[in-house]
Design a protein around this motif. Structure first.
Motif, short mmCIF file in Angstrom:
data_model
loop_
_atom_site.label_atom_id
_atom_site.label_comp_id
_atom_site.label_asym_id
_atom_site.label_seq_id
_atom_site.Cartn_x
_atom_site.Cartn_y
_atom_site.Cartn_z
N LYS A 46 0.72 -1.37 -0.22
CA LYS A 46 0.04 0.14 -0.14
C LYS A 46 0.75 1.26 -0.02
N TRP A 74 2.14 1.46 -3.32
CA TRP A 74 0.96 2.13 -4.22
C TRP A 74 0.71 3.76 -4.08
N ALA A 75 0.93 4.10 -2.61
CA ALA A 75 0.60 5.40 -2.36
C ALA A 75 1.67 6.35 -3.07
N TYR A 131 3.30 5.53 -5.93
CA TYR A 131 2.98 5.64 -7.40
C TYR A 131 1.99 6.67 -7.46
N LYS A 132 0.80 6.79 -6.73
CA LYS A 132 -0.17 7.76 -6.94
C LYS A 132 0.34 9.16 -6.74
N GLU A 152 2.48 10.21 -9.76
CA GLU A 152 1.76 10.53 -10.94
C GLU A 152 0.97 11.94 -10.62
N ALA A 153 0.81 12.42 -9.56
CA ALA A 153 -0.04 13.57 -9.28
C ALA A 153 1.21 14.55 -9.49
#
Length: 180
Positions: free
Chosen positions: A24, A27-28, A30-31, A34-35
């Protein structure tokens, strides 16, 4: 009413994503990456458009400024000619006014000459400034008779605590970095 708000708040907290595992966290990150990419992309687009708009504005304003300078010159010439005939001349119309205003004399200083000439007077000040970097380096390394003891700086020659400085420990800062 307060009970309804409290229940809504509990429901929101239960639906909230929680990072509680390496997967997780990855994943955070990665996000977040992307932002950040989206923010950079938006800034690049805005900058490109900003440059284009600036060029357009400069081109359009250069024409308007030439016209403005031409008409200001004509009006100044007219006002000067009329003022020569009548020292109290003023002009007013629905589109504007022409008048004059006394100005204060402009003082042009050669500061180095004035400082040399007036150095022992109230007109020239000497502002002492603490060289913080040098002070900190000397205290941390135990140089120049200074030493750090606990959260204070002490003069090692006299044992006197240097007043005016405290050392405050800071909590660790969390640094988030992404791979590009």
């Amino acid at each position: 009413m307060a009970e309804v708000e409290e229940l809504e708040q509990v429901e929101v907290e239960e639906d909230r994503f929680i990072v509680d595992s390496p997967e997780k966290a990855d994943w955070a990150l990665y996000k977040l990456r992307e932002a950040n990419k989206l923010i950079k992309q938006n800034e690049k687009i805005a900058e490109e458009n900003h440059e284009r708009v600036d060029k357009w504005l400069e081109r359009e304003n250069s024409k308007a400024n030439a016209s403005k300078e031409y008409f200001e010159g004509l009006l100044q010439e007219y006002f000067t000619n009329e003022r020569a005939k009548n020292p109290k001349f003023k002009f007013s119309s629905p589109n504007g006014k022409l008048s004059s205003r006394k100005q204060q004399p402009k003082w042009i200083y050669e500061e180095s000459k004035l400082v040399d000439m007036l150095k022992d007077t109230e007109f020239v000040t000497s502002v002492p400034k603490l060289e913080k970097g040098l002070f900190k380096k000397s205290a941390k390394k135990g140089l120049d008779g200074l030493s750090v003891v606990g959260n204070k700086v002490v003069n090692t020659n006299t044992g006197e605590v240097i007043d005016g400085v405290q050392i405050q420990e800071q909590p660790d800062k969390i640094v988030i970095s992404m791979e590009d």
